[in-house]
Design a protein around this motif. Structure first.
Motif, PDB file in Angstrom:
ATOM      1  N   VAL A 210       0.864  -1.184   0.000  1.00 15.92           N
ATOM      2  CA  VAL A 210       0.000   0.000   0.000  1.00 15.92           C
ATOM      3  C   VAL A 210       0.898   1.229   0.000  1.00 15.92           C
ATOM      4  O   VAL A 210       1.739   1.384   0.898  1.00 15.92           O
ATOM      5  CB  VAL A 210      -0.929   0.019   1.231  1.00 15.92           C
ATOM      6  CG1 VAL A 210      -1.822   1.267   1.214  1.00 15.92           C
ATOM      7  CG2 VAL A 210      -1.774  -1.251   1.286  1.00 15.92           C
ATOM      8  N   ASP A 211       0.737   2.095  -0.978  1.00 14.32           N
ATOM      9  CA  ASP A 211       1.566   3.299  -1.055  1.00 14.32           C
ATOM     10  C   ASP A 211       0.809   4.376  -1.821  1.00 14.32           C
ATOM     11  O   ASP A 211      -0.219   4.121  -2.444  1.00 14.32           O
ATOM     12  CB  ASP A 211       2.902   2.999  -1.739  1.00 14.32           C
ATOM     13  CG  ASP A 211       3.971   4.038  -1.411  1.00 14.32           C
ATOM     14  OD1 ASP A 211       4.720   3.817  -0.446  1.00 14.32           O
ATOM     15  OD2 ASP A 211       4.021   5.082  -2.080  1.00 14.32           O
ATOM     16  N   MET A 212       1.373   5.595  -1.778  1.00 16.35           N
ATOM     17  CA  MET A 212       0.703   6.747  -2.381  1.00 16.35           C
ATOM     18  C   MET A 212       0.929   6.859  -3.886  1.00 16.35           C
ATOM     19  O   MET A 212       0.225   7.607  -4.554  1.00 16.35           O
ATOM     20  CB  MET A 212       1.179   8.036  -1.700  1.00 16.35           C
ATOM     21  CG  MET A 212       0.809   8.141  -0.230  1.00 16.35           C
ATOM     22  SD  MET A 212      -0.982   8.175   0.043  1.00 16.35           S
ATOM     23  CE  MET A 212      -1.394   9.769  -0.686  1.00 16.35           C
ATOM     24  N   THR A 213       1.918   6.154  -4.444  1.00 16.51           N
ATOM     25  CA  THR A 213       2.227   6.320  -5.861  1.00 16.51           C
ATOM     26  C   THR A 213       2.257   4.981  -6.595  1.00 16.51           C
ATOM     27  O   THR A 213       2.694   3.959  -6.051  1.00 16.51           O
ATOM     28  CB  THR A 213       3.592   7.012  -6.070  1.00 16.51           C
ATOM     29  OG1 THR A 213       4.646   6.116  -5.686  1.00 16.51           O
ATOM     30  CG2 THR A 213       3.684   8.288  -5.245  1.00 16.51           C
ATOM     31  N   GLU A 214       1.806   4.999  -7.837  1.00 21.77           N
ATOM     32  CA  GLU A 214       1.830   3.804  -8.682  1.00 21.77           C
ATOM     33  C   GLU A 214       3.262   3.346  -8.928  1.00 21.77           C
ATOM     34  O   GLU A 214       3.542   2.148  -8.988  1.00 21.77           O
ATOM     35  CB  GLU A 214       1.139   4.098 -10.019  1.00 21.77           C
ATOM     36  CG  GLU A 214      -0.365   4.277  -9.927  1.00 21.77           C
ATOM     37  CD  GLU A 214      -1.109   2.942  -9.854  1.00 21.77           C
ATOM     38  OE1 GLU A 214      -0.437   1.899  -9.702  1.00 21.77           O
ATOM     39  OE2 GLU A 214      -2.347   2.969  -9.939  1.00 21.77           O
ATOM     40  N   GLU A 215       4.180   4.321  -9.072  1.00 18.68           N
ATOM     41  CA  GLU A 215       5.570   3.978  -9.342  1.00 18.68           C
ATOM     42  C   GLU A 215       6.146   3.102  -8.238  1.00 18.68           C
ATOM     43  O   GLU A 215       6.802   2.081  -8.493  1.00 18.68           O
ATOM     44  CB  GLU A 215       6.411   5.251  -9.491  1.00 18.68           C
ATOM     45  CG  GLU A 215       7.886   4.980  -9.743  1.00 18.68           C
ATOM     46  CD  GLU A 215       8.722   6.250  -9.757  1.00 18.68           C
ATOM     47  OE1 GLU A 215       9.930   6.138 -10.067  1.00 18.68           O
ATOM     48  OE2 GLU A 215       8.190   7.336  -9.464  1.00 18.68           O
ATOM     49  N   LYS A 216       5.902   3.474  -6.984  1.00 18.74           N
ATOM     50  CA  LYS A 216       6.450   2.703  -5.865  1.00 18.74           C
ATOM     51  C   LYS A 216       5.749   1.353  -5.717  1.00 18.74           C
ATOM     52  O   LYS A 216       6.359   0.372  -5.272  1.00 18.74           O
ATOM     53  CB  LYS A 216       6.367   3.520  -4.577  1.00 18.74           C
ATOM     54  CG  LYS A 216       7.292   4.738  -4.603  1.00 18.74           C
ATOM     55  CD  LYS A 216       7.153   5.615  -3.390  1.00 18.74           C
ATOM     56  CE  LYS A 216       7.896   5.085  -2.213  1.00 18.74           C
ATOM     57  NZ  LYS A 216       7.907   6.029  -1.075  1.00 18.74           N
ATOM     58  N   LEU A 217       4.496   1.280  -6.113  1.00 19.87           N
ATOM     59  CA  LEU A 217       3.801  -0.005  -6.089  1.00 19.87           C
ATOM     60  C   LEU A 217       4.398  -0.966  -7.110  1.00 19.87           C
ATOM     61  O   LEU A 217       4.496  -2.174  -6.864  1.00 19.87           O
ATOM     62  CB  LEU A 217       2.307   0.184  -6.343  1.00 19.87           C
ATOM     63  CG  LEU A 217       1.531   0.918  -5.242  1.00 19.87           C
ATOM     64  CD1 LEU A 217       0.071   1.081  -5.644  1.00 19.87           C
ATOM     65  CD2 LEU A 217       1.633   0.181  -3.906  1.00 19.87           C
ATOM     66  N   VAL A 229      -1.925  -1.531  -3.848  1.00 22.27           N
ATOM     67  CA  VAL A 229      -3.134  -0.736  -3.603  1.00 22.27           C
ATOM     68  C   VAL A 229      -2.711   0.699  -3.328  1.00 22.27           C
ATOM     69  O   VAL A 229      -1.819   0.946  -2.512  1.00 22.27           O
ATOM     70  CB  VAL A 229      -3.921  -1.283  -2.391  1.00 22.27           C
ATOM     71  CG1 VAL A 229      -5.028  -0.314  -1.975  1.00 22.27           C
ATOM     72  CG2 VAL A 229      -4.507  -2.657  -2.716  1.00 22.27           C
ATOM     73  N   LEU A 230      -3.362   1.634  -3.997  1.00 19.55           N
ATOM     74  CA  LEU A 230      -3.078   3.044  -3.765  1.00 19.55           C
ATOM     75  C   LEU A 230      -3.680   3.487  -2.427  1.00 19.55           C
ATOM     76  O   LEU A 230      -4.876   3.307  -2.174  1.00 19.55           O
ATOM     77  CB  LEU A 230      -3.643   3.903  -4.885  1.00 19.55           C
ATOM     78  CG  LEU A 230      -2.811   3.988  -6.170  1.00 19.55           C
ATOM     79  CD1 LEU A 230      -3.605   4.686  -7.259  1.00 19.55           C
ATOM     80  CD2 LEU A 230      -1.502   4.721  -5.915  1.00 19.55           C
ATOM     81  N   ALA A 231      -2.851   4.086  -1.588  1.00 22.95           N
ATOM     82  CA  ALA A 231      -3.323   4.559  -0.286  1.00 22.95           C
ATOM     83  C   ALA A 231      -4.288   5.723  -0.424  1.00 22.95           C
ATOM     84  O   ALA A 231      -5.028   6.034   0.524  1.00 22.95           O
ATOM     85  CB  ALA A 231      -2.137   4.967   0.582  1.00 22.95           C
ATOM     86  N   PRO A 236      -8.921   2.193   0.994  1.00 22.71           N
ATOM     87  CA  PRO A 236      -7.927   1.286   0.409  1.00 22.71           C
ATOM     88  C   PRO A 236      -7.977  -0.126   0.984  1.00 22.71           C
ATOM     89  O   PRO A 236      -7.608  -1.087   0.305  1.00 22.71           O
ATOM     90  CB  PRO A 236      -6.596   1.981   0.707  1.00 22.71           C
ATOM     91  CG  PRO A 236      -6.883   2.924   1.841  1.00 22.71           C
ATOM     92  CD  PRO A 236      -8.297   3.353   1.651  1.00 22.71           C
ATOM     93  N   TRP A 237      -8.439  -0.279   2.235  1.00 20.47           N
ATOM     94  CA  TRP A 237      -8.515  -1.603   2.824  1.00 20.47           C
ATOM     95  C   TRP A 237      -9.520  -2.494   2.100  1.00 20.47           C
ATOM     96  O   TRP A 237      -9.377  -3.715   2.090  1.00 20.47           O
ATOM     97  CB  TRP A 237      -8.845  -1.526   4.313  1.00 20.47           C
ATOM     98  CG  TRP A 237     -10.055  -0.702   4.648  1.00 20.47           C
ATOM     99  CD1 TRP A 237     -11.344  -1.115   4.744  1.00 20.47           C
ATOM    100  CD2 TRP A 237     -10.058   0.711   4.923  1.00 20.47           C
ATOM    101  NE1 TRP A 237     -12.166  -0.062   5.057  1.00 20.47           N
ATOM    102  CE2 TRP A 237     -11.401   1.069   5.178  1.00 20.47           C
ATOM    103  CE3 TRP A 237      -9.062   1.696   4.985  1.00 20.47           C
ATOM    104  CZ2 TRP A 237     -11.769   2.383   5.490  1.00 20.47           C
ATOM    105  CZ3 TRP A 237      -9.430   3.001   5.303  1.00 20.47           C
ATOM    106  CH2 TRP A 237     -10.771   3.331   5.542  1.00 20.47           C
ATOM    107  N   LYS A 238     -10.532  -1.887   1.471  1.00 19.72           N
ATOM    108  CA  LYS A 238     -11.490  -2.668   0.683  1.00 19.72           C
ATOM    109  C   LYS A 238     -10.800  -3.308  -0.508  1.00 19.72           C
ATOM    110  O   LYS A 238     -11.029  -4.483  -0.835  1.00 19.72           O
ATOM    111  CB  LYS A 238     -12.639  -1.766   0.207  1.00 19.72           C
ATOM    112  CG  LYS A 238     -13.511  -1.214   1.321  1.00 19.72           C
ATOM    113  CD  LYS A 238     -14.394  -2.294   1.911  1.00 19.72           C
ATOM    114  CE  LYS A 238     -15.399  -1.703   2.906  1.00 19.72           C
ATOM    115  NZ  LYS A 238     -16.248  -2.761   3.513  1.00 19.72           N
ATOM    116  N   GLN A 264      -5.447   3.650  10.136  1.00 17.45           N
ATOM    117  CA  GLN A 264      -6.124   2.754   9.201  1.00 17.45           C
ATOM    118  C   GLN A 264      -5.656   1.304   9.306  1.00 17.45           C
ATOM    119  O   GLN A 264      -6.373   0.392   8.878  1.00 17.45           O
ATOM    120  CB  GLN A 264      -5.909   3.246   7.765  1.00 17.45           C
ATOM    121  CG  GLN A 264      -6.558   4.570   7.453  1.00 17.45           C
ATOM    122  CD  GLN A 264      -6.240   5.048   6.041  1.00 17.45           C
ATOM    123  OE1 GLN A 264      -5.652   4.318   5.243  1.00 17.45           O
ATOM    124  NE2 GLN A 264      -6.620   6.285   5.731  1.00 17.45           N
ATOM    125  N   ALA A 265      -4.490   1.081   9.861  1.00 16.56           N
ATOM    126  CA  ALA A 265      -3.887  -0.256   9.838  1.00 16.56           C
ATOM    127  C   ALA A 265      -4.811  -1.366  10.333  1.00 16.56           C
ATOM    128  O   ALA A 265      -4.909  -2.423   9.681  1.00 16.56           O
ATOM    129  CB  ALA A 265      -2.582  -0.250  10.632  1.00 16.56           C
TER     130      ALA A 265
END
Length: 364
Positions: A210-217, A229-231, A236-238, A264-265
């Motif tokens: 789970v992260d804020m950017t597609e690149e890091k995912l 999953v984009l944060a 995002p948990w769904k 959220q964790a």
């Protein structure tokens, strides 16, 4: 006392200053290590911002590798010329925590202001995190170091001193992951990528980053994540539940110090799952959760400092994995800089795009 060059923090939130400082010779149980490389960790940046307090002036840096150039008495079989990694885990070896196999939470205090460092005029200078490795040399306890192979590059080896052992150790030691379990890793930065590697090595079935950017995912998938999953999603948990086959995770590893991530964790957890707290928020920051939910579903929250590692056991194991091609280290290095470029390297690290920036002392 000898004179060395170091990057000194003289004011929080200000650039570090390259200057001469004084370093004492090693005492009983201590070694002097001439450094080849030190990586920049977000903990160094957080300390330098004043978020965790501390004495000034200070020398930060705690993720280092080099060669022993002097020893005191009773140094546990280490010799001049040994290549080693230097960690911040200064453990006494005999307190209840150390005796219980938990040296990362050693109970014996160490005064970092009265350590081996002084300013050029003999004033107090904090050896931050018992290392002070933004400097040409360090004097540390022999319990903080581990020998490495002569052939292992020091820039790569330095990563084993903090980010790698923290992430891999959190998955293996703190979460105690078993083959077939499902994992969510919040944050795909330097520690997060290693938590993903740790989950893969432990035999996790599904690993959701789970992260804020597609690149890091996408990078996370290179290190072993099976899904991303984009944060920034509304819930995002769904999306994580869907990736996990409709159920929550057996473990959620929180590798960032952001309070929203901590809040959220628990939502990512399945019945009986555990949230592993790795990332370090600022002092005074508070998180909220519903205790009734955790109690009713048999869930738990566990703190993990430095991956709960025993460095003399875990670092040699990780070196073997690296040499076998099963642990990625080279791929974690985003950039290499000189000591005089340390403020540029820190600025680059703050952008969030770097996995790990490394200072090389032979570049000056």
């Amino acid at each position: 006392m000898q004179t060395i060059r170091a990057a000194v923090c003289r004011a929080f939130n200000e650039p570090l200053v390259i200057e001469d400082v004084l370093l004492a010779p090693p005492g009983t149980g201590e070694v002097e290590v001439t450094l080849d490389a030190v990586a920049i960790c977000h903990s160094d940046i957080t300390f330098a911002s004043g978020a965790w307090g501390g004495h000034l002036p200070a020398v930060y840096g705690h993720e280092a590798a080099g060669v022993i150039t002097a020893t005191g008495d009773a140094v546990g079989g280490f010799d001049v010329g040994d290549p080693v990694v230097v960690t911040l885990i200064r453990a006494c070896g005999s307190c209840p925590s150390c005796a219980g196999g938990k040296p990362t939470i050693c109970e014996t205090p160490y005064d970092t202001v009265k350590g081996p460092l002084q300013t050029a005029d003999g004033g107090p200078l904090e050896q931050a995190m018992a290392c002070g490795a933004f400097a040409e040399k360090v004097v540390v306890s022999h319990r903080q170091i581990v020998k490495i192979p002569e052939t292992m590059p020091k820039d790569v080896a330095s990563l084993l001193s903090c980010g790698v052992i923290t992430g891999v150790g959190a998955a293996v030691n703190a979460a105690k992951l078993r083959p077939g379990q499902d994992v969510v890793v919040i944050g795909a930065g330097g520690v997060g990528l290693n938590a993903i590697q740790g989950a893969r090595l432990a035999g996790a079935r599904r690993i959701v980053a789970v992260d804020m950017t597609e690149e890091k995912l996408e990078i996370a998938k290179e290190f072993g994540a099976t899904h991303g999953v984009l944060a920034s999603l509304d819930r995002p948990w769904k999306a994580a539940f869907k990736a996990l086959g409709g159920r929550g995770a057996d473990a959620v590893l929180i590798t960032v110090g952001a309070i929203p991530a901590y809040d959220q964790a628990p939502r990512y957890l399945g019945r009986g799952g555990k949230a592993i707290m790795i990332g370090m928020p600022h002092s005074g920051d508070l998180s909220t959760y519903e205790p009734v939910v955790l109690a009713a579903l048999g869930q738990g929250v566990v703190g993990s400092k430095m991956g709960d590692v025993v460095i003399q056991r875990d670092i040699p194991w990780m070196i073997d994995l690296y040499e076998q091609g099963r642990l990625k280290l080279d791929e974690l290095i985003s950039g290499r800089w000189s000591l005089h470029q340390i403020n540029e390297a820190i600025a680059d690290t703050k952008t969030g795009s770097a996995k790990r920036n490394v200072i090389l002392f032979n570049r000056d």
